[in-house]
Design a protein around this motif. Structure first.
Motif, PDB file in Angstrom:
ATOM      1  N   UNK A 123      -7.006  11.496   9.339  1.00 35.39           N
ATOM      2  CA  UNK A 123      -7.437  10.708  10.495  1.00 35.39           C
ATOM      3  C   UNK A 123      -8.798  10.061  10.286  1.00 35.39           C
ATOM      4  N   UNK A 124      -9.724  10.794   9.713  1.00 37.56           N
ATOM      5  CA  UNK A 124     -11.059  10.239   9.464  1.00 37.56           C
ATOM      6  C   UNK A 124     -10.999   9.120   8.424  1.00 37.56           C
ATOM      7  N   UNK A 125     -10.160   9.280   7.402  1.00 38.90           N
ATOM      8  CA  UNK A 125     -10.026   8.236   6.377  1.00 38.90           C
ATOM      9  C   UNK A 125      -9.377   6.983   6.943  1.00 38.90           C
ATOM     10  N   UNK A 126      -8.445   7.135   7.874  1.00 42.82           N
ATOM     11  CA  UNK A 126      -7.840   5.966   8.521  1.00 42.82           C
ATOM     12  C   UNK A 126      -8.899   5.225   9.327  1.00 42.82           C
ATOM     13  N   UNK A 127      -9.685   5.956  10.099  1.00 45.64           N
ATOM     14  CA  UNK A 127     -10.725   5.346  10.922  1.00 45.64           C
ATOM     15  C   UNK A 127     -11.775   4.632  10.074  1.00 45.64           C
ATOM     16  N   UNK A 128     -12.110   5.215   8.935  1.00 43.72           N
ATOM     17  CA  UNK A 128     -13.129   4.620   8.061  1.00 43.72           C
ATOM     18  C   UNK A 128     -12.577   3.468   7.227  1.00 43.72           C
ATOM     19  N   UNK A 129     -11.258   3.284   7.243  1.00 40.69           N
ATOM     20  CA  UNK A 129     -10.656   2.207   6.463  1.00 40.69           C
ATOM     21  C   UNK A 129     -10.450   2.552   5.001  1.00 40.69           C
ATOM     22  N   UNK A 130     -10.562   3.807   4.658  1.00 43.77           N
ATOM     23  CA  UNK A 130     -10.386   4.250   3.279  1.00 43.77           C
ATOM     24  C   UNK A 130      -8.910   4.276   2.910  1.00 43.77           C
ATOM     25  N   UNK A 131      -8.075   4.727   3.850  1.00 48.53           N
ATOM     26  CA  UNK A 131      -6.633   4.776   3.634  1.00 48.53           C
ATOM     27  C   UNK A 131      -5.937   3.768   4.534  1.00 48.53           C
ATOM     28  N   UNK A 132      -4.876   3.182   4.008  1.00 45.85           N
ATOM     29  CA  UNK A 132      -4.063   2.249   4.780  1.00 45.85           C
ATOM     30  C   UNK A 132      -2.937   3.031   5.451  1.00 45.85           C
ATOM     31  N   UNK A 133      -2.711   2.772   6.739  1.00 48.63           N
ATOM     32  CA  UNK A 133      -1.630   3.446   7.449  1.00 48.63           C
ATOM     33  C   UNK A 133      -0.287   2.861   7.071  1.00 48.63           C
ATOM     34  N   UNK A 173       9.379   5.321  13.523  1.00 46.86           N
ATOM     35  CA  UNK A 173      10.497   6.198  13.179  1.00 46.86           C
ATOM     36  C   UNK A 173      10.050   7.628  12.848  1.00 46.86           C
ATOM     37  N   UNK A 174       8.736   7.846  12.806  1.00 45.17           N
ATOM     38  CA  UNK A 174       8.214   9.173  12.510  1.00 45.17           C
ATOM     39  C   UNK A 174       8.122   9.490  11.030  1.00 45.17           C
ATOM     40  N   UNK A 175       8.080   8.443  10.193  1.00 44.99           N
ATOM     41  CA  UNK A 175       8.049   8.656   8.744  1.00 44.99           C
ATOM     42  C   UNK A 175       6.713   8.313   8.096  1.00 44.99           C
ATOM     43  N   UNK A 176       5.639   8.367   8.859  1.00 46.41           N
ATOM     44  CA  UNK A 176       4.333   8.089   8.257  1.00 46.41           C
ATOM     45  C   UNK A 176       4.012   9.118   7.178  1.00 46.41           C
ATOM     46  N   UNK A 177       4.444  10.342   7.373  1.00 44.37           N
ATOM     47  CA  UNK A 177       4.204  11.389   6.366  1.00 44.37           C
ATOM     48  C   UNK A 177       4.826  11.015   5.024  1.00 44.37           C
ATOM     49  N   UNK A 178       6.003  10.383   5.066  1.00 43.72           N
ATOM     50  CA  UNK A 178       6.672   9.987   3.835  1.00 43.72           C
ATOM     51  C   UNK A 178       5.903   8.868   3.136  1.00 43.72           C
ATOM     52  N   UNK A 179       5.378   7.941   3.910  1.00 46.08           N
ATOM     53  CA  UNK A 179       4.545   6.859   3.369  1.00 46.08           C
ATOM     54  C   UNK A 179       3.312   7.446   2.681  1.00 46.08           C
TER      55      UNK A 179
END
Length: 79
Positions: free
Chosen positions: A32-42, A50-56
């Motif tokens: 969550x912190x990396x998403x907010x900081x823009x380090x990781x792309x969602x 569909x609930x598959x963000x974990x797979x991504x």
């Protein structure tokens, strides 16, 4: 309580300290912190819906494959 460590370290810490914690709600932020900081792309919106963000995330960060398997197994050991 909110914990923000790497996936493996966070899970291990929560498991090690489970019996000593008296607070009713515990959460591990994970990326969550990396998403907010823009380090990781969602994940794309469709995968999230569909609930598959974990797979991504496993696709994007291959080291998570092992961590995810370990967390799933330890979850079932907990119950």
């Amino acid at each position: 309580m909110v914990l923000s460590l790497g996936a493996k370290k966070g899970q291990q810490w929560l498991q090690r300290n489970h019996n000593r914690l008296t607070i009713p709600v515990r959460s591990h932020l994970g990326a969550a912190m990396n998403f907010q900081a823009g380090i990781l792309k969602r994940a794309p919106v469709m995968l999230r819906a569909l609930g598959f963000e974990w797979l991504w995330r496993i696709k994007e960060e291959r080291y998570l494959w092992n961590a995810t398997g370990t967390m799933v197994l330890s979850y079932y050991d907990y119950f």
